[in-house]
Enzyme design. Structure first.
Site, PDB file in Angstrom:
ATOM      1  N   HIS A 120       1.039  -1.025   0.082  1.00  0.00           N
ATOM      2  CA  HIS A 120      -0.250  -0.493   0.138  1.00  0.00           C
ATOM      3  C   HIS A 120       0.893   1.342   0.120  1.00  0.00           C
ATOM      4  O   HIS A 120       0.206   2.362  -0.297  1.00  0.00           O
ATOM      5  CB  HIS A 120      -0.845  -0.166   1.400  1.00  0.00           C
ATOM      6  CG  HIS A 120      -0.388   0.086   2.555  1.00  0.00           C
ATOM      7  ND1 HIS A 120      -0.242  -0.377   3.672  1.00  0.00           N
ATOM      8  CD2 HIS A 120      -0.066   1.134   2.581  1.00  0.00           C
ATOM      9  CE1 HIS A 120       0.428  -0.512   4.455  1.00  0.00           C
ATOM     10  NE2 HIS A 120       0.621   1.021   4.062  1.00  0.00           N
ATOM     11  N   ASP A 150       0.069  -7.684   1.132  1.00  0.00           N
ATOM     12  CA  ASP A 150       0.493  -6.314   1.593  1.00  0.00           C
ATOM     13  C   ASP A 150       2.440  -6.185   1.446  1.00  0.00           C
ATOM     14  O   ASP A 150       3.125  -4.774   2.044  1.00  0.00           O
ATOM     15  CB  ASP A 150      -0.308  -5.169   2.932  1.00  0.00           C
ATOM     16  CG  ASP A 150      -0.308  -3.787   2.238  1.00  0.00           C
ATOM     17  OD1 ASP A 150       0.186  -4.012   1.199  1.00  0.00           O
ATOM     18  OD2 ASP A 150      -0.470  -3.062   3.675  1.00  0.00           O
ATOM     19  N   ASN A 222       5.416   4.729   9.176  1.00  0.00           N
ATOM     20  CA  ASN A 222       5.852   3.522   9.587  1.00  0.00           C
ATOM     21  C   ASN A 222       5.459   2.602   8.464  1.00  0.00           C
ATOM     22  O   ASN A 222       6.689   1.347   8.762  1.00  0.00           O
ATOM     23  CB  ASN A 222       5.634   2.748  11.321  1.00  0.00           C
ATOM     24  CG  ASN A 222       6.794   4.009  12.086  1.00  0.00           C
ATOM     25  OD1 ASN A 222       5.819   4.698  12.881  1.00  0.00           O
ATOM     26  ND2 ASN A 222       8.135   3.382  12.137  1.00  0.00           N
ATOM     27  N   SER A 223       4.593   3.130   7.985  1.00  0.00           N
ATOM     28  CA  SER A 223       3.997   1.128   6.894  1.00  0.00           C
ATOM     29  C   SER A 223       5.437   0.966   6.023  1.00  0.00           C
ATOM     30  O   SER A 223       6.110   1.674   5.840  1.00  0.00           O
ATOM     31  CB  SER A 223       3.304   1.771   5.978  1.00  0.00           C
ATOM     32  OG  SER A 223       1.356   1.711   7.059  1.00  0.00           O
ATOM     33  N   LEU A 278      -5.948 -25.748  -3.987  1.00  0.00           N
ATOM     34  CA  LEU A 278      -6.811 -27.395  -2.904  1.00  0.00           C
ATOM     35  C   LEU A 278      -8.239 -27.115  -4.182  1.00  0.00           C
ATOM     36  O   LEU A 278      -7.797 -28.903  -4.632  1.00  0.00           O
ATOM     37  CB  LEU A 278      -6.778 -27.356  -1.375  1.00  0.00           C
ATOM     38  CG  LEU A 278      -7.008 -28.438  -1.338  1.00  0.00           C
ATOM     39  CD1 LEU A 278      -6.177 -29.692  -1.197  1.00  0.00           C
ATOM     40  CD2 LEU A 278      -7.539 -28.444   0.265  1.00  0.00           C
ATOM     41  N   GLY A 279      -8.230 -26.830  -3.969  1.00  0.00           N
ATOM     42  CA  GLY A 279      -9.893 -26.424  -5.226  1.00  0.00           C
ATOM     43  C   GLY A 279     -10.622 -26.701  -4.117  1.00  0.00           C
ATOM     44  O   GLY A 279     -11.772 -27.866  -4.484  1.00  0.00           O
TER      45      GLY A 279
END
Length: 488
Positions: A120, A150, A222-223, A278-279
């Site tokens: 982001h 993210d 800080n992200s 896995l489906g």
């Protein structure tokens, strides 16, 4: 010769006791000193060690201009004319696209210039500029990004080797351990905050979430910055905060390094993620299912609600199976299974232990790739049903699916069963979330096509001494299982 007994004077005995107590006191003081040394008097050495590898990230994005004072003052405000005159004085420049900037943090993971940050922070950016601890600035390109965790991987080109940090084992981080957050909060370069690991394995909203919760101060900017352990290893990437006012209140979240390293490795190698698939569609096993499912001893595992075309169907898994272990690891819940499958190599053949009709069975599944998976549901011919009738069961009024009900409720052509026409609001069925318009497609893991089918399943469960019956319900095409009490 017999040994001679020696009697010590009381004065000597007292002296020995005093010496022994003194030695004990010294030993206790030494233990306390060692324990005190385990707590750092200062984080200065650690900060000095890691700060050169932490970077500030500035992104720039061209955004379209807004005509008029929209977004500045409410429409019809007495200040509307004033702001319009102010914009008019700006000339034609006010109508041109403008460039918006944002700040974030990141850290270097190799001397040749790979940088990790949050997705982001750089998402949608036209330009990305990396500022290093010594003030040098370099442009960066995006190697790859993963919105699910993210995480983004950037690359800068430098003429000299760059200082970098290594990832640590986030699974080794214990609640109460010291941690250090470094980044660019609110534009304040190279800021350091210390705290402890407050909690582990937090999930916020993503399928692959595995956050470390910390009380180290984390704020806007800080992200993407690192969370260090006391060995100077990155155990998390600072991603989010819980706050009523946008500032730190001591509840911050860092994506665990053991998740990040897998993502970064794939981004470096492929420029994208390649997660196992896995489906199956699954739901958590609830306490009230224990009595309704043969062989189920505790509320753990993941119940399969649907099996579209894919690896699971090819391997023989069916709706109603409860997945107990995946690739040798116990499955506690849906979140844990999704994370394990996603972290498993595409194309790997894994063993899946399921509970089916009261017995365990092991199936071998070759995983596909989630990113390429198509959510295709196999088509089948609609099932002919009896003439519409209604009957009350366990607080529910139900009737068979008809073509008229398909059109009215938007029921898929390949779905058969019983439509819930009404729900007694005082019943357990209402309490369990069943509502008008739901379609009951299975009872006791057997297909329903008529009211007599449901009657037979209820009779069988009652004769077997069961307290509840397991229903498979579809709402808007999405399936789930509900254990309904038979004493209603």
């Amino acid at each position: 010769m017999k040994p001679t007994a020696v009697s010590l004077p009381m004065k000597h005995i007292s002296q020995i006791k005093i010496l022994w107590l003194s030695a004990l006191a010294v030993a206790l003081m030494m233990v306390q000193t060692i324990a005190a040394q385990a707590r750092p008097d200062s984080f200065a050495d650690l900060a000095e060690q890691v700060m050169p590898s932490v970077v500030n990230i500035t992104t720039s994005t061209v955004v379209a201009s807004r005509t008029g004072p929209q977004g500045v003052v409410p429409e019809g405000s007495p200040f509307e004319d004033f702001f319009r005159e102010f914009q008019d004085r700006q000339g034609d420049d006010g109508d041109r696209p403008r460039r918006s900037s944002a700040l974030g943090s990141g850290f270097v993971i190799s001397e040749d210039g790979f940088v990790v940050t949050n997705n982001h922070v750089i998402d949608g950016a036209d330009e990305i500029l990396i500022e290093f601890f010594d003030g040098e600035e370099l442009p960066a390109t995006v190697v790859g990004k993963d919105p699910n965790t993210d995480i983004a991987l950037l690359k800068v080109e430098s003429e000299t080797p760059l200082p970098f940090v290594n990832f640590g084992d986030s699974d080794g981080a214990r609640i109460g351990d010291w941690v250090l957050a470094v980044g660019n909060p609110l534009g304040q370069n190279s800021s350091v905050s210390a705290g402890i690991v407050s909690a582990r394995n937090r999930a916020l909203s993503g399928a692959y979430d595995d956050y470390i919760q910390t009380d180290a101060a984390i704020n806007r900017g800080n992200s993407g910055g690192p969370l260090f352990n006391m060995d100077g290893e990155v155990v998390g990437v600072n991603t989010a905060i819980l706050s009523p006012n946008g500032g730190s209140i001591g509840i911050g979240f860092s994506m665990a390094s053991n998740v990040v390293t897998r993502v970064v490795d794939q981004l470096q190698q492929f420029g994208e993620t390649r997660r196992g698939w896995l489906g199956v569609r699954i739901q958590n096993v609830s306490e009230d299912m224990i009595d309704a499912v043969d062989g189920l001893e505790k509320a753990a595992g993941a119940m399969i609600t649907d099996v579209p075309d894919g690896p699971a169907k090819d391997a023989g898994l069916v709706a109603g199976d409860i997945i107990l272990t995946f690739d040798g690891k116990d499955v506690e819940d849906v979140q844990g299974l999704v994370r394990e499958v996603g972290n498993t190599e595409v194309g790997k053949a894994v063993r899946v232990l399921v509970l089916r009709e009261g017995k365990t069975q092991t199936l071998k599944v070759t995983l596909g790739r989630r990113e390429e998976a198509e959510a295709a549901v196999p088509a089948s011919l609609p099932v002919e049903t009896e003439e519409p009738t209604e009957k009350n069961f366990l607080g529910l009024t139900v009737s068979p699916v008809t073509e008229a009900l398909r059109a009215e409720l938007g029921i898929d052509a390949d779905t058969s069963g019983l439509v819930v026409q009404g729900v007694d609001e005082a019943s357990k069925a209402f309490e369990k979330g069943l509502r008008q318009g739901d379609v009951i497609v299975e009872a006791s893991q057997q297909d329903l096509t008529s009211i007599s089918d449901l009657e037979a399943r209820i009779d069988e469960a009652t004769e077997a001494g069961r307290k509840s019956i397991l229903l498979k319900v579809r709402r808007g095409g999405e399936p789930r299982f509900v254990a309904l009490n038979l004493s209603e």
